[in-house]
Each structure stands twice: as C-alpha cells, then as structure tokens.
Scaffold this active site. Sequence first.
Site, PDB file in Angstrom:
ATOM      1  N   GLU A 273      10.218   6.914   9.048  1.00  0.00           N
ATOM      2  CA  GLU A 273      10.505   6.895   7.624  1.00  0.00           C
ATOM      3  C   GLU A 273       9.131   7.114   6.935  1.00  0.00           C
ATOM      4  O   GLU A 273       8.263   6.709   7.437  1.00  0.00           O
ATOM      5  CB  GLU A 273      11.020   5.515   7.204  1.00  0.00           C
ATOM      6  CG  GLU A 273      12.315   5.110   8.032  1.00  0.00           C
ATOM      7  CD  GLU A 273      12.856   3.634   7.082  1.00  0.00           C
ATOM      8  OE1 GLU A 273      12.297   3.131   6.554  1.00  0.00           O
ATOM      9  OE2 GLU A 273      13.703   3.390   7.963  1.00  0.00           O
ATOM     10  N   LYS A 275       6.282   6.006   4.500  1.00  0.00           N
ATOM     11  CA  LYS A 275       5.762   4.895   4.098  1.00  0.00           C
ATOM     12  C   LYS A 275       5.415   4.966   2.754  1.00  0.00           C
ATOM     13  O   LYS A 275       4.168   5.379   2.309  1.00  0.00           O
ATOM     14  CB  LYS A 275       4.528   4.408   5.016  1.00  0.00           C
ATOM     15  CG  LYS A 275       3.862   3.112   4.521  1.00  0.00           C
ATOM     16  CD  LYS A 275       2.773   2.774   5.647  1.00  0.00           C
ATOM     17  CE  LYS A 275       2.397   1.256   5.240  1.00  0.00           C
ATOM     18  NZ  LYS A 275       2.102   1.048   3.988  1.00  0.00           N
ATOM     19  N   ARG A 280       6.614  -4.574  -1.970  1.00  0.00           N
ATOM     20  CA  ARG A 280       7.855  -4.829  -1.341  1.00  0.00           C
ATOM     21  C   ARG A 280       8.631  -5.605  -2.245  1.00  0.00           C
ATOM     22  O   ARG A 280       8.034  -6.628  -3.049  1.00  0.00           O
ATOM     23  CB  ARG A 280       7.513  -5.959  -0.165  1.00  0.00           C
ATOM     24  CG  ARG A 280       8.469  -5.900   0.852  1.00  0.00           C
ATOM     25  CD  ARG A 280       8.572  -5.225   2.077  1.00  0.00           C
ATOM     26  NE  ARG A 280       9.347  -5.529   3.152  1.00  0.00           N
ATOM     27  CZ  ARG A 280       8.881  -5.584   4.267  1.00  0.00           C
ATOM     28  NH1 ARG A 280       7.886  -5.798   4.672  1.00  0.00           N
ATOM     29  NH2 ARG A 280       9.980  -5.885   5.212  1.00  0.00           N
ATOM     30  N   ARG A 296       6.880  -9.955  -1.388  1.00  0.00           N
ATOM     31  CA  ARG A 296       6.606 -10.147  -0.136  1.00  0.00           C
ATOM     32  C   ARG A 296       6.178 -11.465   0.124  1.00  0.00           C
ATOM     33  O   ARG A 296       6.490 -12.206   1.088  1.00  0.00           O
ATOM     34  CB  ARG A 296       5.773  -8.939   0.347  1.00  0.00           C
ATOM     35  CG  ARG A 296       5.025  -9.295   1.433  1.00  0.00           C
ATOM     36  CD  ARG A 296       3.850  -8.367   1.550  1.00  0.00           C
ATOM     37  NE  ARG A 296       3.068  -8.582   2.821  1.00  0.00           N
ATOM     38  CZ  ARG A 296       2.469  -7.408   3.529  1.00  0.00           C
ATOM     39  NH1 ARG A 296       2.843  -6.114   3.214  1.00  0.00           N
ATOM     40  NH2 ARG A 296       1.756  -7.374   4.636  1.00  0.00           N
ATOM     41  N   GLU A 326      10.885  -0.930  -1.025  1.00  0.00           N
ATOM     42  CA  GLU A 326       9.629  -0.903  -1.344  1.00  0.00           C
ATOM     43  C   GLU A 326      10.049  -0.223  -2.929  1.00  0.00           C
ATOM     44  O   GLU A 326      10.689   0.879  -2.918  1.00  0.00           O
ATOM     45  CB  GLU A 326       8.798   0.299  -0.639  1.00  0.00           C
ATOM     46  CG  GLU A 326       7.230   0.406  -1.050  1.00  0.00           C
ATOM     47  CD  GLU A 326       6.708  -0.542  -0.420  1.00  0.00           C
ATOM     48  OE1 GLU A 326       6.886  -1.853   0.028  1.00  0.00           O
ATOM     49  OE2 GLU A 326       5.360  -0.396  -0.685  1.00  0.00           O
ATOM     50  N   PHE A 367      15.136   0.168   2.849  1.00  0.00           N
ATOM     51  CA  PHE A 367      15.004   0.720   4.037  1.00  0.00           C
ATOM     52  C   PHE A 367      15.849  -0.522   4.951  1.00  0.00           C
ATOM     53  O   PHE A 367      15.655  -0.182   6.153  1.00  0.00           O
ATOM     54  CB  PHE A 367      13.473   0.707   4.541  1.00  0.00           C
ATOM     55  CG  PHE A 367      12.443  -0.265   4.238  1.00  0.00           C
ATOM     56  CD1 PHE A 367      12.486  -1.531   4.755  1.00  0.00           C
ATOM     57  CD2 PHE A 367      11.731  -0.111   2.632  1.00  0.00           C
ATOM     58  CE1 PHE A 367      11.577  -2.484   4.467  1.00  0.00           C
ATOM     59  CE2 PHE A 367      10.720  -1.087   2.673  1.00  0.00           C
ATOM     60  CZ  PHE A 367      10.750  -2.309   3.421  1.00  0.00           C
ATOM     61  N   ARG A 443       5.048 -10.278  12.863  1.00  0.00           N
ATOM     62  CA  ARG A 443       4.320  -9.103  12.852  1.00  0.00           C
ATOM     63  C   ARG A 443       4.729  -8.607  14.434  1.00  0.00           C
ATOM     64  O   ARG A 443       3.861  -8.789  14.989  1.00  0.00           O
ATOM     65  CB  ARG A 443       3.084  -9.154  12.480  1.00  0.00           C
ATOM     66  CG  ARG A 443       2.412  -7.775  12.383  1.00  0.00           C
ATOM     67  CD  ARG A 443       0.851  -8.362  11.845  1.00  0.00           C
ATOM     68  NE  ARG A 443       0.667  -8.910  10.699  1.00  0.00           N
ATOM     69  CZ  ARG A 443       0.688  -7.991   9.557  1.00  0.00           C
ATOM     70  NH1 ARG A 443       0.865  -6.843   9.499  1.00  0.00           N
ATOM     71  NH2 ARG A 443       0.387  -8.604   8.346  1.00  0.00           N
ATOM     72  N   LYS A 449       3.148   0.906  11.297  1.00  0.00           N
ATOM     73  CA  LYS A 449       2.739   1.872  10.356  1.00  0.00           C
ATOM     74  C   LYS A 449       1.767   2.885  10.954  1.00  0.00           C
ATOM     75  O   LYS A 449       0.803   2.332  11.745  1.00  0.00           O
ATOM     76  CB  LYS A 449       2.327   0.976   9.322  1.00  0.00           C
ATOM     77  CG  LYS A 449       1.186   0.181   9.636  1.00  0.00           C
ATOM     78  CD  LYS A 449       0.828  -0.671   8.361  1.00  0.00           C
ATOM     79  CE  LYS A 449      -0.336  -1.861   8.631  1.00  0.00           C
ATOM     80  NZ  LYS A 449      -0.471  -2.895   7.842  1.00  0.00           N
TER      81      LYS A 449
HETATM   82  P1  AMP Z   1       0.898  -2.717   5.067  1.00  0.00           P
HETATM   83  O1  AMP Z   1       1.093  -3.505   3.611  1.00  0.00           O
HETATM   84  O2  AMP Z   1      -0.177  -1.614   5.148  1.00  0.00           O
HETATM   85  O3  AMP Z   1       0.865  -3.870   6.116  1.00  0.00           O
HETATM   86  O4  AMP Z   1       2.205  -1.855   5.463  1.00  0.00           O
HETATM   87  C1  AMP Z   1       3.620  -2.638   5.362  1.00  0.00           C
HETATM   88  C2  AMP Z   1       4.284  -2.230   4.140  1.00  0.00           C
HETATM   89  O5  AMP Z   1       4.490  -0.961   3.877  1.00  0.00           O
HETATM   90  C3  AMP Z   1       5.572  -3.255   4.018  1.00  0.00           C
HETATM   91  O6  AMP Z   1       5.384  -4.381   3.685  1.00  0.00           O
HETATM   92  C4  AMP Z   1       6.192  -2.472   3.054  1.00  0.00           C
HETATM   93  O7  AMP Z   1       6.027  -3.111   1.666  1.00  0.00           O
HETATM   94  C5  AMP Z   1       5.619  -1.098   3.065  1.00  0.00           C
HETATM   95  N1  AMP Z   1       6.606  -0.060   3.287  1.00  0.00           N
HETATM   96  C6  AMP Z   1       6.586   1.314   2.624  1.00  0.00           C
HETATM   97  N2  AMP Z   1       7.605   2.143   3.017  1.00  0.00           N
HETATM   98  C7  AMP Z   1       7.881   1.340   3.916  1.00  0.00           C
HETATM   99  C8  AMP Z   1       9.122   1.622   4.839  1.00  0.00           C
HETATM  100  N3  AMP Z   1       9.985   2.679   4.898  1.00  0.00           N
HETATM  101  N4  AMP Z   1       9.627   0.754   5.802  1.00  0.00           N
HETATM  102  C9  AMP Z   1       9.107  -0.639   5.895  1.00  0.00           C
HETATM  103  N5  AMP Z   1       8.058  -0.902   5.076  1.00  0.00           N
HETATM  104  C10 AMP Z   1       7.730  -0.032   4.005  1.00  0.00           C
END
Ligand code: AMP
Length: 588
Positions: A273, A275, A280, A296, A326, A367, A443, A449
């Site tokens: 998907e 990102k 969140r 979040r 998101e 999502f 986690r 990601k």
């Molecule tokens: P990070 O903040 O870098 O740890 O990345 C995880 C975050 O990406 C999640 O907590 C979401 O807020 C965001 N996110 C963006 N797009 C998506 C998606 N398609 N699925 C899940 N999380 C996503």
Amino acid sequence: MLIMDYSRLVEVYEELSRTTKRLEKTHIISEFLRETSLEDIEHVILLLEGRVFPNYDSREIGVAARLMLKSLSTATGISIDKIENEWKKQGDLGLVAEVIIKTKKQSTLHSAKLTAKKVFDNLRKLAELQGEGTVGRKTQLIAELLTSAKPMESKYIVKTILMEMRLGVGEGVIRDAIVWSFFGRQLGIKYAKEGNDIEVGDREIYNKYADAVQSAYDVTNEFAEVAKAAKKGLSALEGMGMKVGIPIQVMLSLKVDTVEEGFETVGKPCAVEFKYDGFRISAHKNESGRIWLFTRRLEDVTNQFPDVAEHVRKNVKAKTFIIDSEAVGYDKKTGKYFPFQNISQRIKRKHDIEKMSADFPVELNVFDVIYSDGKSMIKEPFEKRRKLLEKIIKQEPKKIVLSRMKITSEAKDVEKFFKEAVNAGNEGLMFKALNAPYKPGARVGYMVKFKAMMETLDLVIVGAEWGEGKRSKWLSSYTIACLDENDNFVEIGKASTGLKEKEEEGLSFMEMTRLLKPLIISEKGKEVKVKPKIMIEVGYDEIQKSPSYSSGFALRFPRIIQRRLDKGPEEASSLDYVKKLYEGQKKR
Ligand code: AMP
C-alpha cells in the site's frame, strides 16, 4: 460492599514511596487490589497512578500552584504569604499542606472520614468546572477536601491535584499487579522481598495470563475494566471487547530496507500500500451516530477535525464502526499532498477550527477496519478486513478514500508501485500480510514499512573540527561541500555520523584523521581547513534551504556512508543537482 477509606489508600502511597524497586511496588499493589471491592476498583486504580482520568481522556484537573495556595489558605485560615514562604522552604506544596493542616488540626479543624470515592469525585468535578466563577468554585471544592483531610491525606490530595505524585506507578506496574493479584495463586507466583525476586512458576503459562491482561488493555485502555474482568477470571478477560468511543492502541509496523526483506517478513503474495505522510486517525461511530476521532497517541481530536468527522459520517456505510486511517494534508490549489509538518498544527488547535479546516484540508486514506456493525474484526485476516472496507467506504477523492493497495508476489510490481507512490508525494510503501489479524498496540511483522531512501550525494571534505573528550585526538566533524557552476567548493553541512570508533569496524575517525592531517591548510581554535581531496558518499533525511552554508542549502541528519575512492573531487555532486533534488522533494 466495602467502600474504601482514603486513609487506606494513603497507607499504600506511603508504602510505595518507601521503595524504588519495581517488583516491590508491583507486589504492594497486587496485595492491595485483592482487598479492593469491585465498586472501588475504578477510582482506586486511577488514583494509584496519580490521575483521575484514563490516559486517552483529554480532560485535565487544571489547577495550578497559585490556586492551590489560595485553597490551602481558605481551608486553614493561614495567609497566602505565609503558606508561600513555607512553600519556598519545603519546595513541595504537598509537604506544606501536611505541615499546616497538622498544626491546624491540633487547634480547630476536625477531620471527617474521607472515602477514596469522595476524593476522586471532587477531583473530577474540578475538571468539569468552566467559565465564570470557576476559580472560586475550584477553591471551594479543594478546601472542602482539605478541611476534612488528615495531614497525611492532605499531602496526597494536593500532590494528585497538582499531578505531582511520582510514585513510579506506570502502566507496566499496574498490568503486572493485576496479573499477580488475580492470577497469582493459580500461577504459584511467589514474591520474595529480601532477594527482591519473583518466582512465576511456569513462564509460558504466566505469559499467557500476562498477554491476556495486556490484550484486554490494548482494546479497552482502562485498567479498571481489565481488573474487574480479571477478578472474574481468564475467560472474562479474553472475552473483553472494544467499545466504540474508547480508543484502542493501533497496530504498529516494523521497518525493512529492501523489497526482498519486505516479502520475507510478511510472506508472498502480500498486499502493498502507499505509505502516506500524514497522521494516524482512528474513527469511531456509535449507534446514535456520534463520531470520535483519535490520534495514534489516543488523543481525542474530534473537535479539531469537524471536516473529517463529516466525511466519516457520510461515507462510511456501517451503523457502528472503528476504522484506521491516515489523514493527509493537501494543497487546496494544486491538490498535491503536503508533508506532515504542514498540517500538524491542526492537531492541537483550539480556535478558528473552521478556518483551519478550510485552509488546511485533509484527505482520509482508510486502510483498516477493526470493528463493524457490532462485531470485532481484529481476529479476521487482513484480506477479509480489506474486502469489508471496500464494501462500506463510499470513496470521495480529497475527502475519504481507501488506501491505494495492490496484491502481488513480484518484486518488479512492487518497485513500480513504489515509484508511483513516491511520485505522488508519499513516503514509500507498506507491506501487509494477507492472513494476519489486527494486533492492537503491537509492533509485529504483520505490516512493515519501506521508505524512500534519498539519493545520496558525493561530497568533498573541506574542513574539520578536533573532537572533545576521548575524541580530542581526532578530527571528528567534517565540513562537506559540493561543486558550484564555477567549480568552486561550496559548503552544505557538517557530518560526523557514520564513522566508527574502532579501526576494525570500518572507516574510522582515526583513519579519517590520518587522511586529513597532511591536507590541513589552516587552523583556528578547534577548526581546521583542509585541501579538498577526500570524497565521501553522504546520506541524509532531507535537503533544506539554509543561510548558514555557502551553498545556500543544508543536509538534515547527514551520515557518512563510505569513502568514494573511485571518484576525484572534481566529480563531486554539483550544486545544480542539489537544487534539483531539493525541488523534487517539494513535489513529493
Ligand atoms: P512510522 O510512523 O514511520 O513508524 O510508520 C508507520 C505509520 O505510517 C503508521 O502509524 C501510519 O500512521 C502511517 N501509514 C501511512 N500509510 C499507511 C498505510 N497504508 N497503512 C498503515 N499505516 C500507514
């Protein structure tokens, strides 16, 4: 039914304050919870943590030290000045309260019996008071408690109100105390104070109970509810469901650096998907149509995002639901996505909400679905949850859409999709396991990601700085430069991250110092200038405009990747290239 006296809770506070050991605190609380009735458990657990609202609840007691001085004065008849002097001496208003209430008690004040519930209720009332005359009424509520309180009780009342309990009772301690308290006998948990040691019997069984408590907390976020269920037994705990309107911890992701690693973690085929670079939002709706939006970190931001609430209300076709998404800001003129910083100001905003939603619109990219029409979806596989989402979301671009998703086993598909994502201004991709449940608060490798790596730059070292402390023999921070159109080296930042402290680990500070020392042209204080000979490859998070360096740009979080032995300084990255990357970033 036994209603707990506040003085009993105070005894426990005192016991807790006498130890810094986590296990001992856990033991004290677990014993105490056994004697706590169901009626008392809610406020007792919160009060133990030194709060009166669960952590997702944004209400606050809202009493500052000044107001406390006034309340103490009202309760005791002692002047504010005098109390303030005492405060200066003691440095802690809780202690001041204890001392002055003690002297007063000997003369005039009578103590009445305070129950834990009475204290809790009065503190909650403080949070609810608003508008005209608030100060007076708050003072009254606090003074009422203090006049009935025994000296030691007053100390803790004051500390709780000022949110200064600091007894080291966090979520982890409460969680373990619940396990020990309600399952301790079954599990054969033995705590030995002397060795500060705990025997848990069979670790596996212990973990099963601990996980059940944690999972129940992840979906309810209320230890009081969890403790009540635990008191009834394991099956009550496992049967605990989420409630619309109470935020649940969101599922978190791991990070991978390559597409292969992505496939390895979530399996093939999998979903990939976009990102999105936003924030969140979990959106909830209950049967009467009320909407909640949580971040979040479980903050309630419904009031800050009336636009999002409206899109959710109109476009999610289920009677009750919890969805995960998101929210991404976009430029209302061009429609292009903004990076997160541009909309982050909306999250804390209290005023001009309407204007903010008009000026900084967001699109909700949904999502996941966690709950729908009265049914929890967390145990269902991702694939099924996604299908349900496709059924219930009526997409409306720039308002609410499904996250862009593709199911594949092919690395080249993923790479293509990745480019598409980055070109459309996103951070990269998420990989998701098709058969995985939704795991709140965890986690785990159910989603990972995969972020865009910035193009690296080849830069030349033109200066350095002698280090400090144990690095004083090394040149340890390097000024790096690119080439402008006239072949002059122009500075673009300072880098030191990436080099090793030990020679055997790779390119080290020692080696770099040896290379640079013969190249020194001039020295001033700790700073040296060197002939532009050493070329390094540098990674970074972002290129920013900056007046501090002669190139006009600076690298954010630069890190040295390796020495470029295959290129001479005249082949360093050009300023023109840096500008292009900078422009490209803006479009993302
Ligand atoms: P990070 O903040 O870098 O740890 O990345 C995880 C975050 O990406 C999640 O907590 C979401 O807020 C965001 N996110 C963006 N797009 C998506 C998606 N398609 N699925 C899940 N999380 C996503």
